[in-house]
Design an enzyme around this catalytic site. Sequence first.
Site, short mmCIF file in Angstrom:
data_model
loop_
_atom_site.label_atom_id
_atom_site.label_comp_id
_atom_site.label_asym_id
_atom_site.label_seq_id
_atom_site.Cartn_x
_atom_site.Cartn_y
_atom_site.Cartn_z
CG ASP A 91 0.49 -2.27 -0.54
OD1 ASP A 91 0.89 -2.55 0.40
OD2 ASP A 91 1.08 -1.91 -1.67
CG ASP A 126 6.63 -0.55 0.14
OD1 ASP A 126 6.40 -0.35 1.46
OD2 ASP A 126 5.60 -0.20 -0.49
CG ASP A 155 2.81 0.64 -3.71
OD1 ASP A 155 3.38 1.11 -2.70
OD2 ASP A 155 1.57 0.70 -4.01
P1 ATP Z 1 -2.18 1.29 1.24
O1 ATP Z 1 -0.98 1.09 2.05
O2 ATP Z 1 -3.01 -0.10 1.12
O3 ATP Z 1 -1.95 1.52 -0.23
P2 ATP Z 1 -2.82 3.90 1.61
O4 ATP Z 1 -3.15 4.42 0.46
O5 ATP Z 1 -4.11 4.26 2.71
O6 ATP Z 1 -3.03 2.35 1.76
P3 ATP Z 1 -0.56 5.24 2.33
O7 ATP Z 1 -0.42 5.84 0.84
O8 ATP Z 1 0.64 4.97 3.08
O9 ATP Z 1 -1.43 4.08 2.39
O10 ATP Z 1 -1.35 6.49 3.03
C1 ATP Z 1 -1.70 6.51 4.38
C2 ATP Z 1 -2.67 7.54 4.78
O11 ATP Z 1 -2.07 8.78 4.62
C3 ATP Z 1 -4.14 7.32 4.09
O12 ATP Z 1 -4.83 6.51 4.87
C4 ATP Z 1 -4.65 8.71 4.08
O13 ATP Z 1 -5.09 8.93 5.35
C5 ATP Z 1 -3.36 9.64 4.13
N1 ATP Z 1 -3.03 10.10 2.53
C6 ATP Z 1 -2.91 9.14 1.53
N2 ATP Z 1 -2.77 9.91 0.27
C7 ATP Z 1 -2.63 11.35 0.85
C8 ATP Z 1 -2.31 12.17 0.09
N3 ATP Z 1 -2.34 12.38 -1.08
N4 ATP Z 1 -2.37 13.60 0.75
C9 ATP Z 1 -2.54 13.60 2.15
N5 ATP Z 1 -2.82 12.34 2.94
C10 ATP Z 1 -2.78 11.40 2.34
#
Ligand code: ATP
Length: 898
Positions: free
Chosen positions: A328, A643, A639
Amino acid sequence: MADDTHHGLAAHEVVLLLQSDADRGLGPGEAERRLERFGPNVLPPATGGGLLWRVLRQFHHPLVYVLLVAGAITAALSAYVDSAVIFAVVLLNAVIGFVQESKAETALEGLRAMVRTTATVVRGGRERNVPSSELVPGDLVVVEAGGKVPADVRLVRASELRVDESALTGESVPVAKDETVLDLRTPVADRRNMLHSGTLVTSGRGAGIAVATGAETELGRIHRLVGAAERLATPLTVKLAAFSRILTVVILVLAAVTFAIGVVRGRGVVETFTSAVALAVGAIPEGLPAAVTITLAIGVARMARRRAVIRRMPAVETLGSTTVICSDKTGTLTENQMTVQTVWTPDDVFDVTGSGYGGDGALHDAAGAVATGGVHRALHWCLLAGAGCNDAVLVRGDGRWDLVGDPTEGAMLAVAGKGGLSAPAVTRRHPRVGTIPFSSERQYMATLHRDTDTGGHLVLAKGATERILGLCGAQMAADGGIRPLDPGAVLAAVEGLAASGLRVLATAALPSADPGAFTERQLPGTLVLTGLQAMLDPPRAGAAAAVSACRTAGITVKMITGDHAATAAAVAARIGLLDASGAREGQVLTGADLTALPDHAYPAAVDRARVFARVSPEQKLRLVQALQERGQVVAMTGDGVNDAPALRQANIGIAMGRGGTEVAKDAADMVLTDDDFATIEAAVEEGRGVFDNLTKFIVWTLPTNMGEGLVILVAILLGATLPILPTQILWINMTTAVALGLMLAFEPKEAGIMSRPPRDPARPLLTGALVVRILLVSALLVAGSWWLFTWERGTGASLPEARTAAVNLFVAVELFYLFSCRSLTRSAWRLGLFGNRWIIAGVITQTAGQLALTYLPAMNRLFDTAPVSGEAWLRILGIAALTALVVAADKRLRHQRL
Ligand code: ATP
């Protein structure tokens, strides 16, 4: 509390029965009293069966059967001393095995405790996180998606709650739960209003009263019945066990043939039988199972010290073979500490100064003037969407602001504060009345608020730009005016910000909304885009070094993230995961690219790519499968609840100890207690070390067994006197394995362990070169001991004296050879003699043992030994030194660097 009727009572009756409160839970003082009364909410340690069974299991080994039969027959032949020694060895072996096994299992149990689980409870009316072990009957427990049920709970409220009860029932399809009363006769598996300890919440939320904790839970009952302890089994130990079974049969056949030849040649039955026993006893590597267990256990402990907790033993071995690590981005390769740097609105761009979650810092427009939402309406609505559509809370502690919740949301609260919008004020003016929660699949979050100024409603949303654009039909100007949406300009702005590694979230709003239309289906196209917030999430300090170490070690690192492709590529380039020159063709793929790929091109494309952006959890499973199809050994981090399938499919599933859900931890083979990518690299290094040390032990121990077996075989075939007796062989095998061989398990990792390619899991443990070395040392042992025995006899030494010299020679050769085995490729001199203190201690102990065997009258009687002359010692040491030189020459010839 073993009462089994809670499902048949109404929720309020259960609350009454347990003297709790369905809203406020227990008072903190009462919780403490109950903890004292009922004890901690933990399962009693698993013991792997009763004590007697554990002791008996130590004798359940083909070799031990051989020894027991040999001991019995020897006794029947009135050779009582021999028989006593054989039984003593069997007993000693069992004691060592028992102690080691218990120690290793206790260590594994302890490791599990390192991954601390917490539970959410309401006490005194406040929701709080407590260690699961502190939960008591009567506690009001809150559970939600991703969590593990911490006790047996009678539900009082549930919303969309689904639970995976496979830990209990074996049925992996999640079951729906609610609070309705059931018939008293409902079997455990059908009690929809009960949650059982150890099961996993896959979706929804619920609250209930804990009715049983610890051993009193259903899980506790099963645990008591089965008492299953994690066994120290890996593919290698299974293979070794199979190998030693075959070896035992081969050796027994050989011994029987030898016995037959001896008798046919007219030697005494008793004498020939003793020789055959000697052959069997000598040729079987007794120390091997214990050494393997101990080496694995030490490896697991070392990994734990470096913050990688092994949950399933085979992972220790697989780590050394890993060829691809899929990680990740957020929180593993980066810090997951977000700070908004730039706020973009359709008309203007603002720079943000100041770090941390406090209100220090400000927003500046292009001219450098301080900007607030009071004047700039689009800025106001952008900050309001960030702060209002938000589940995080900033709390003041020790003079600074701490975040409870998601760092992305924390950053949005902080920037709103800098722009003059405090979160409590936002909540007061616009209380939230509806939520479409964020999920990795949805990639956005939207909230419905009452507007206390107008009495109407408003909608706020934030999320991935592509998703928010889909929800919008217009955009907001600086003066608050509504303009036609210009997606091209928005996407160009995102590309620009993301190219420098910033994580960009779009915000949208609907200042005057119809609450009835606040559904996921009706929202698209109705909102007004207010702006973008671009935040910095710095790479972890050790990430670049760990990625580079992996590259040297022949391991490819791939990033899998839900974030935007340009952000992911920029972060990847910064930590050396992509060429600095930018993404080469096919190195960055998005979730959409993956979906568009035809099946036949999929595995190759996935193998080539380094960064996977905007990937949903469902796509991870197919990614792992494709990489495995290409012959890769895949380690994958994860996480979230979704997953879990990918974690199970991966050769090594890795969960995050801090940020991960219980569902992910449950599916994982290894848990990182610090969530750091560098820890994976450290674990791989330890995994390689474990394998090295196992190989070293085997390369060290086998020549002795072969040598002993061959010496006896030759003696019988030639019709000569035995140069060593069965009891003496047992002495050599047992003492050297414990005092010398086991010390190799403590051998530090070799320099350069991370500059060789991963081990091919299909490759045999012993390479051709090592087999040759084992044969070489065996041959030298046979020739040396034979020559020495004959020489001693020729110079007038008694039979016990000559045999004692031969025994001492075996031990001396093993002792010298041990220093050589500390490295498989480099010479003992290059390593230095004192690199492993355990070996020095072992050498001293063994030497004392040999002197006792040679000079103590009691030992002389027991083992048929006798004091040997000074010259004999010189000859012994001379031959041992010569063997060491030959091994050094062999290594030099093969590896060309001494
Ligand atoms: P990783 O997969 O490396 O942990 P990530 O945190 O970007 O990365 P996700 O948590 O799946 O992955 O989030 C996907 C997308 O959703 C993010 O890139 C962001 O644009 C949006 N996002 C993340 N957190 C929030 C939130 N709390 N509220 C709204 N949109 C969010």
